[in-house]
Design a protein around this motif. Structure first.
Motif, PDB file in Angstrom:
ATOM      1  N   ARG A  69       0.727  -1.365   0.003  1.00 29.98           N
ATOM      2  CA  ARG A  69       0.046  -0.051   0.002  1.00 29.98           C
ATOM      3  C   ARG A  69       0.901   1.247  -0.070  1.00 29.98           C
ATOM      4  O   ARG A  69       0.494   2.260  -0.713  1.00 29.98           O
ATOM      5  CB  ARG A  69      -0.851  -0.094   1.167  1.00 29.98           C
ATOM      6  N   LYS A  72       1.990   1.900  -3.532  1.00 30.31           N
ATOM      7  CA  LYS A  72       0.857   2.574  -4.365  1.00 30.31           C
ATOM      8  C   LYS A  72       0.628   3.901  -3.826  1.00 30.31           C
ATOM      9  O   LYS A  72       0.503   4.516  -4.944  1.00 30.31           O
ATOM     10  CB  LYS A  72      -0.472   1.757  -3.981  1.00 30.31           C
ATOM     11  N   LEU A  73       0.647   4.147  -2.793  1.00 32.06           N
ATOM     12  CA  LEU A  73       0.520   5.718  -2.522  1.00 32.06           C
ATOM     13  C   LEU A  73       1.546   6.675  -2.905  1.00 32.06           C
ATOM     14  O   LEU A  73       1.360   7.581  -3.253  1.00 32.06           O
ATOM     15  CB  LEU A  73       0.348   5.681  -0.798  1.00 32.06           C
ATOM     16  N   GLN A  75       3.315   6.071  -5.615  1.00 30.19           N
ATOM     17  CA  GLN A  75       2.908   6.224  -7.081  1.00 30.19           C
ATOM     18  C   GLN A  75       1.839   7.268  -7.091  1.00 30.19           C
ATOM     19  O   GLN A  75       1.700   8.151  -8.053  1.00 30.19           O
ATOM     20  CB  GLN A  75       2.536   5.099  -7.735  1.00 30.19           C
ATOM     21  N   GLY A  76       1.011   7.212  -6.374  1.00 26.86           N
ATOM     22  CA  GLY A  76      -0.001   8.265  -6.492  1.00 26.86           C
ATOM     23  C   GLY A  76       0.191   9.487  -6.209  1.00 26.86           C
ATOM     24  O   GLY A  76      -0.022  10.595  -6.765  1.00 26.86           O
ATOM     25  N   VAL A 213      -5.786   6.446  -5.968  1.00 28.79           N
ATOM     26  CA  VAL A 213      -5.303   4.937  -5.866  1.00 28.79           C
ATOM     27  C   VAL A 213      -6.409   3.906  -5.536  1.00 28.79           C
ATOM     28  O   VAL A 213      -6.562   2.712  -6.234  1.00 28.79           O
ATOM     29  CB  VAL A 213      -4.066   4.739  -4.501  1.00 28.79           C
ATOM     30  N   TRP A 214      -7.200   4.200  -4.640  1.00 30.19           N
ATOM     31  CA  TRP A 214      -8.624   3.260  -4.330  1.00 30.19           C
ATOM     32  C   TRP A 214      -9.478   2.996  -5.499  1.00 30.19           C
ATOM     33  O   TRP A 214      -9.821   1.935  -5.507  1.00 30.19           O
ATOM     34  CB  TRP A 214      -9.364   3.923  -3.185  1.00 30.19           C
ATOM     35  N   ASP A 217      -6.635   1.578  -8.652  1.00 30.02           N
ATOM     36  CA  ASP A 217      -5.839   0.386  -8.754  1.00 30.02           C
ATOM     37  C   ASP A 217      -6.340  -0.755  -8.864  1.00 30.02           C
ATOM     38  O   ASP A 217      -7.375  -0.958  -8.401  1.00 30.02           O
ATOM     39  CB  ASP A 217      -5.020   0.518  -7.310  1.00 30.02           C
ATOM     40  N   ALA A 224      -2.735   3.104 -10.006  1.00 29.66           N
ATOM     41  CA  ALA A 224      -1.982   3.938  -8.733  1.00 29.66           C
ATOM     42  C   ALA A 224      -1.413   5.082  -9.192  1.00 29.66           C
ATOM     43  O   ALA A 224      -1.524   6.100  -8.515  1.00 29.66           O
ATOM     44  CB  ALA A 224      -1.431   3.071  -8.020  1.00 29.66           C
TER      45      ALA A 224
END
Length: 368
Positions: A69, A72-73, A75-76, A213-214, A217, A224
Motif C-alpha cells: 500500500r 501504491k500511495l 505512485q499516487g 489509488v483506491w 488501482d 495507482a
C-alpha cells in the motif's frame, strides 16, 4: 534446581527490537542517500537513493518488506505531482503538434522494440522480463504492470528501468553541460501548510492521492499512478482545487517507491542483474543515442530547442524527465506532453510489445 524464567510479559522482545532497529537504520540510510544525491543536484535522487539503500538491505538478508500500500500511495503522489505541472498550454501543445508527437512516439517505441529484441536474444535475461525492462515509460508504471504478470520478475524489470533512468540522468547532465545549460538547484514542493487555506489544499491533495489509488488501482494498468494523475489534472485545469505538494511529502513518496523496489531484491536476483549489468547499460546508452537522433528530427519539425526535444524523446520516464526539464529550464509543457502521450501509448500497447519481444528469446535447453 533450574533457575526459574521471568514471566513471559517481562522478557525483552529482542526480535521486535532488532526489527525496529533495522527499520530505523533503513530510514537513516535513506535520508543520507537522498541528501547526498540531492546535494549533487541529481534529479530523482529522492527515489534512486532509497532504492540503492533498499537493495543493500535486501541482499543482506534483513527480511524487511515495505507494505504494498505504501508503494501504491507513493505512485499516487507522483501522479498528483505530474498533474500539478499540467496546464492548458500543455494540452494546446498536444493539439498543435499532435502529428509530430505521434511520429516521435512511434519512433521511440520502434527503437525500444529493436533494442529489446537484441537484449532478449543476446542479453541472457528471461524474455518477458527483458521486454518489460526495455519498454520506455514511467519506471514506476512499468514495474507496476510487470508485477501483474506471472511470467515476469518485477525486481529485474525495476533494475533495468532504473539503470536506464540513471544513465539518462547522467547523459542528460552531460548533454546540458555541452549545450551550456546550467542546472537549477534541486527543488522540492512548498513547505507544510502555515494557514487554514494551505491546510485545506493539502487535505484535498491527499484525498486525490488516496481516492485515486483506491478507485483506479487494479481497475486499469498502472492505475495507482495514472488514476490520481487524471483526477488531479481535471481538478487542477478546471480550477476546482489547488494541489499542494510539500517537499517532505514528495520525498516520502519517492522513498516509498525506492525502498519497496529495493527490498524486493535478494542475492539470486542481484546475481542475475550483475551478470547482465554491462549489457543493460550498453542497451540503455544505445537507446538514448537513438532517441537523441530522433530529437534532431523533432527540432527540425517543431520550433523548440534540442534540450527540450532530447528530454521529450528520452526513454527516462515521465517523472524523471519532468524534474530534469524543470532543473534545466527546458520547455516543461512540451516535455510533459510528449512523455505523457508515450506513457499512455505504452500502457495500451506495452503488453503486446512485451509478448512480441519475448518471442525472440533463445530456446531453453532441456537437461536430462
Amino acid at each position: 534446581m533450574a533457575p526459574s524464567l521471568p514471566p513471559e510479559s517481562s522478557r525483552p522482545s529482542s526480535p521486535r527490537l532488532h526489527r525496529a532497529g533495522l527499520w530505523l537504520a533503513l530510514f537513516a540510510a535513506c535520508c543520507v542517500a537522498s541528501g547526498v544525491l540531492n546535494h549533487w543536484h541529481m534529479p530523482a535522487g529522492g527515489f534512486i537513493g532509497p532504492m540503492l539503500v533498499g537493495i543493500a538491505f535486501g541482499i543482506s538478508g534483513s527480511g524487511l518488506r515495505l507494505p504494498r500500500r505504501c508503494f501504491k500511495l507513493g505512485q499516487g503522489t507522483v501522479g498528483v505531482l505530474i498533474a500539478h505541472t499540467m496546464t492548458m498550454s500543455v494540452l494546446m501543445t498536444i493539439l498543435d503538434g499532435w502529428l509530430v508527437m505521434v511520429l516521435a512516439t512511434a519512433i521511440t517505441l520502434l527503437l525500444s522494440l529493436l533494442v529489446g529484441i537484441v537484449l532478449v536474444r543476446y542479453g541472457g535475461l528471461p524474455g518477458s522480463t527483458a521486454a518489460w525492462g526495455t519498454t520506455p515509460g514511467a519506471a514506476a508504471a512499468m514495474v507496476a504492470m510487470a508485477e501483474e504478470r506471472e511470467d515476469t520478475d518485477p525486481r529485474i524489470v525495476a533494475a533495468m528501468q532504473y539503470v536506464r533512468v540513471v544513465c539518462v540522468v547522467l547523459v542528460g547532465a552531460l548533454v546540458s553541460h555541452w549545450l551550456g545549460v546550467s542546472g537549477a538547484p534541486a527543488r522540492g514542493g512548498s513547505g507544510f501548510p502555515e494557514d487554514l487555506a494551505a491546510a485545506i489544499d493539502l487535505a484535498i491533495t491527499l484525498a486525490v492521492v488516496g481516492g485515486g489509488v483506491w478507485l483506479c488501482d487494479r481497475r486499469m494498468p498502472a492505475g495507482a499512478l495514472l488514476g490520481p494523475m487524471l483526477i488531479g489534472t481535471v481538478l487542477h485545469l478546471a480550477g476546482w482545487a489547488t494541489l499542494s505538494m510539500p517537499a517532505p511529502l514528495l520525498m516520502l513518496a519517492y522513498g516509498f517507491i525506492g525502498v519497496y523496489v529495493g527490498l524486493r531484491f535478494d542475492r539470486a536476483a542481484l546475481a542475475t542483474v550483475a551478470r547482465s549489468l554491462g549489457k543493460m547499460v550498453l542497451a540503455s546508452l544505445v537507446l538514448i543515442a537513438l532517441c537523441a537522433l530522433s530529437a534532431l528530427l523533432m527540432v527540425g519539425l517543431m520550433d523548440t530547442s534540442f534540450i527540450t526535444a532530447y528530454l521529450a524523446t528520452s526513454p527516462g520516464g515521465l517523472d524523471s524527465m519532468t524534474i530534469i526539464a524543470i532543473d534545466t529550464h527546458a520547455d516543461v509543457g512540451l516535455v510533459v506532453a510528449l512523455q505523457t502521450l508515450r506513457l499512455f501509448t505504452v500502457v495500451l500497447v506495452g503488453p503486446a510489445m512485451a509478448r512480441f519481444i519475448a518471442r525472440f528469446a533463445p530456446p531453453v535447453k532441456e537437461t536430462f
